[in-house]
Design a protein around this motif. Structure first.
Motif, mmCIF file in Angstrom:
data_model
loop_
_atom_site.group_PDB
_atom_site.id
_atom_site.type_symbol
_atom_site.label_atom_id
_atom_site.label_comp_id
_atom_site.label_asym_id
_atom_site.label_seq_id
_atom_site.Cartn_x
_atom_site.Cartn_y
_atom_site.Cartn_z
ATOM 1 N N PRO A 335 0.811 -1.223 0.000
ATOM 2 C CA PRO A 335 0.000 0.000 0.000
ATOM 3 C C PRO A 335 0.842 1.271 0.000
ATOM 4 N N ALA A 336 0.822 1.988 -1.114
ATOM 5 C CA ALA A 336 1.558 3.248 -1.213
ATOM 6 C C ALA A 336 1.028 4.264 -0.220
ATOM 7 N N VAL A 337 -0.284 4.202 0.078
ATOM 8 C CA VAL A 337 -0.854 5.183 1.013
ATOM 9 C C VAL A 337 -0.237 5.043 2.397
ATOM 10 N N ILE A 338 0.168 3.824 2.754
ATOM 11 C CA ILE A 338 0.814 3.627 4.050
ATOM 12 C C ILE A 338 2.204 4.244 4.042
ATOM 13 N N MET A 339 2.955 4.017 2.978
ATOM 14 C CA MET A 339 4.293 4.602 2.888
ATOM 15 C C MET A 339 4.236 6.124 2.900
ATOM 16 N N GLU A 340 3.261 6.673 2.201
ATOM 17 C CA GLU A 340 3.140 8.128 2.137
ATOM 18 C C GLU A 340 2.789 8.700 3.507
ATOM 19 N N ALA A 341 1.904 8.033 4.229
ATOM 20 C CA ALA A 341 1.549 8.509 5.566
ATOM 21 C C ALA A 341 2.735 8.429 6.521
ATOM 22 N N THR A 342 3.483 7.327 6.462
ATOM 23 C CA THR A 342 4.631 7.192 7.364
ATOM 24 C C THR A 342 5.712 8.214 7.041
ATOM 25 N N SER A 343 5.759 8.700 5.784
ATOM 26 C CA SER A 343 6.748 9.727 5.437
ATOM 27 C C SER A 343 6.465 11.033 6.174
ATOM 28 N N PHE A 344 5.233 11.188 6.710
ATOM 29 C CA PHE A 344 4.886 12.341 7.539
ATOM 30 C C PHE A 344 4.923 11.997 9.029
ATOM 31 N N GLY A 345 5.380 10.783 9.356
ATOM 32 C CA GLY A 345 5.443 10.363 10.746
ATOM 33 C C GLY A 345 4.113 9.952 11.316
ATOM 34 N N ILE A 346 3.137 9.598 10.456
ATOM 35 C CA ILE A 346 1.801 9.220 10.907
ATOM 36 C C ILE A 346 1.785 7.735 11.271
ATOM 37 N N PRO A 347 1.345 7.370 12.464
ATOM 38 C CA PRO A 347 1.239 5.945 12.837
ATOM 39 C C PRO A 347 0.210 5.224 11.963
ATOM 40 N N ILE A 348 0.338 3.905 11.888
ATOM 41 C CA ILE A 348 -0.489 3.094 10.996
ATOM 42 C C ILE A 348 -1.170 1.979 11.776
ATOM 43 N N ILE A 349 -2.437 1.752 11.469
ATOM 44 C CA ILE A 349 -3.137 0.524 11.858
ATOM 45 C C ILE A 349 -3.622 -0.107 10.558
ATOM 46 N N ALA A 350 -3.228 -1.356 10.296
ATOM 47 C CA ALA A 350 -3.559 -1.983 9.011
ATOM 48 C C ALA A 350 -3.713 -3.479 9.177
ATOM 49 N N THR A 351 -4.491 -4.064 8.285
ATOM 50 C CA THR A 351 -4.638 -5.510 8.255
ATOM 51 C C THR A 351 -3.372 -6.156 7.690
ATOM 52 N N ASP A 352 -3.117 -7.368 8.129
ATOM 53 C CA ASP A 352 -1.919 -8.101 7.711
ATOM 54 C C ASP A 352 -2.207 -8.821 6.393
ATOM 55 N N VAL A 353 -2.186 -8.074 5.303
ATOM 56 C CA VAL A 353 -2.458 -8.641 3.981
ATOM 57 C C VAL A 353 -1.383 -8.186 3.008
ATOM 58 N N GLY A 354 -1.135 -9.029 1.976
ATOM 59 C CA GLY A 354 -0.149 -8.684 0.960
ATOM 60 C C GLY A 354 1.199 -8.367 1.576
ATOM 61 N N GLY A 355 1.800 -7.273 1.126
ATOM 62 C CA GLY A 355 3.125 -6.898 1.611
ATOM 63 C C GLY A 355 3.088 -5.894 2.743
ATOM 64 N N THR A 356 1.938 -5.729 3.399
ATOM 65 C CA THR A 356 1.819 -4.707 4.440
ATOM 66 C C THR A 356 2.844 -4.891 5.546
ATOM 67 N N THR A 357 3.092 -6.136 5.954
ATOM 68 C CA THR A 357 4.047 -6.363 7.040
ATOM 69 C C THR A 357 5.466 -6.019 6.659
ATOM 70 N N GLU A 358 5.727 -5.819 5.376
ATOM 71 C CA GLU A 358 7.059 -5.430 4.932
ATOM 72 C C GLU A 358 7.343 -3.941 5.191
ATOM 73 N N ILE A 359 6.282 -3.173 5.453
ATOM 74 C CA ILE A 359 6.477 -1.736 5.661
ATOM 75 C C ILE A 359 5.861 -1.231 6.970
ATOM 76 N N VAL A 360 5.137 -2.088 7.694
ATOM 77 C CA VAL A 360 4.565 -1.710 8.985
ATOM 78 C C VAL A 360 5.168 -2.609 10.062
ATOM 79 N N ILE A 361 5.794 -1.988 11.061
ATOM 80 C CA ILE A 361 6.384 -2.752 12.166
ATOM 81 C C ILE A 361 5.327 -2.925 13.245
ATOM 82 N N ASN A 362 4.969 -4.145 13.533
ATOM 83 C CA ASN A 362 3.926 -4.414 14.511
ATOM 84 C C ASN A 362 4.399 -4.030 15.917
ATOM 85 N N GLY A 363 3.582 -3.234 16.597
ATOM 86 C CA GLY A 363 3.901 -2.838 17.956
ATOM 87 C C GLY A 363 4.728 -1.569 18.023
#
Length: 363
Positions: A335-363
């Motif tokens: 999800p590009a929207v997740i990468m773009e949000a994290t580039s502003f330092g925005i925390p993420i809550i997301a489902t564990d699907v596709g490659g999401t775990t490759e860019i979101v650190i759980n916890g």
């Protein structure tokens, strides 16, 4: 002379597709003498929604409305029941005994032949013999890459021999089980013709290698990145600010987020960034559902921005405090929207699907 890059997109720079390509273009200009972008899944009169960097030449190749083009494809596709080519024949076993898949394949090829002809009408005005290499870059491993293969064959008839084909792969163009027919056309044919496929996640690359082991050496991970935008706006908080940023389609499951917010008893503002699909009533269904769940909750405010251009989303993050981006999707590529949000330092809550775990650190 240097190299030439021809990019095949669905929307960019028209409408609201391929937002991440805007960040890629400057790097491409540094590597290629000429960069040409062909937007192929648009309406003839669609307006430009993003300004490509200076030096990028871009075209809307459509000769009619998107809907009319697709209708013609369906009406003319039956000719492939008797007409054959290498692409159609490559899927003969996969469609055997399945009439719906067969018609889907015929319609797909009819559409691709139309798109190839529209692309040729633009490219025939160029002299590609002056370039030492022509690279055909498809943003999707679907119709766009079939068009790129057709353009490669066209260029060879013009004496252009040094042609390479590369493609990205994301989600709908990658995971066959996400298709209603559990089928994507011409997989083996496409992989046999391209030089490289850059999949947007490790998860996707592993999936493609497993299904097509004969082409493992052609499949690599090519992450879609974003620029570092610095931290978003900090301001005193009198409520919790949630953002969803996505195309409003069933797969994104915004109803689930509405269900969760119905249980919240503290002040929340939920901003929904994104629009629906042309002619689709689902966007209005989502609004009605959210209203039915949250209208009785005075502590919950919901704002709909509609579809925003890439730079408008970034401007929203710069101008507004966002406490979390929530992505409850049931399926993703990366999800590009997740990468773009994290580039502003925005925390993420997301489902564990596709490659999401490759860019979101759980916890």
């Amino acid at each position: 002379m240097g190299k030439c890059l021809i990019v095949f997109t669905r929307k960019y720079p028209y409408s609201y597709g391929e937002p991440s390509f805007q960040d890629e273009a400057p790097y491409q200009l540094s590597c290629f003498e000429k960069v040409i972008v062909l937007a192929q899944d648009v309406n003839k009169n669609d307006s430009i929604t993003r300004n490509p960097p200076e030096g990028v030449e871009f075209y809307n190749t459509a000769t009619s409305s998107r809907r009319m083009g697709r209708l013609r494809d369906k009406l003319k596709c039956a000719r492939w029941s008797v007409k054959h080519n290498e692409a159609i024949d490559s899927d003969r076993l996969r469609i055997k005994g399945n009439f719906v898949r067969r018609v889907f394949l015929w319609t797909f090829e009819e559409r691709c032949q139309r798109l190839i002809a529209e692309a040729v009408s633009v490219l025939e005005n160029y002299d590609f013999s002056v370039y030492e290499e022509v690279v055909l870059y498809s943003y999707w491993l679907f119709a766009n890459v079939r068009v790129a293969i057709g353009i490669s064959e066209y260029l060879k008839t013009k004496g252009i021999r040094n042609v390479r084909i590369v493609s990205r792969a994301h989600r709908y163009d990658l995971y066959e089980e996400r298709n209603k027919l559990n089928y994507l056309p011409m997989r083996e044919y496409i992989l046999s013709k391209v030089d490289k496929v850059y999949v947007c996640s490790q998860d996707g690359a592993g999936y493609l290698r497993t299904r097509h082991p004969a082409y493992q050496e052609k499949i690599e991970v090519g992450y879609i990145g974003t620029i570092d935008c610095g931290l978003g706006k900090e301001e005193p908080r009198d409520r919790f600010n949630i953002v969803s940023c996505c195309r409003i389609v069933p797969m994104k499951r915004l109803e689930r987020l509405a269900d969760a917010l119905a249980l919240v008893d503290f002040p929340v503002k939920w901003t929904v960034i994104g629009g629906g699909i042309e002619g689709d009533k689902y966007y209005h269904h989502v609004q009605e559902y959210i209203c039915s769940k949250l209208s009785s909750k005075p502590n919950i405010e919901v704002e709909y921005t509609g579809a925003l251009a890439h730079d408008q989303v970034f401007q929203y993050y710069k101008d507004n405090r966002v406490d979390v981006l929530i992505n409850p999707s049931e399926s993703e590529g990366l999800p590009a929207v997740i990468m773009e949000a994290t580039s502003f330092g925005i925390p993420i809550i997301a489902t564990d699907v596709g490659g999401t775990t490759e860019i979101v650190i759980n916890g």
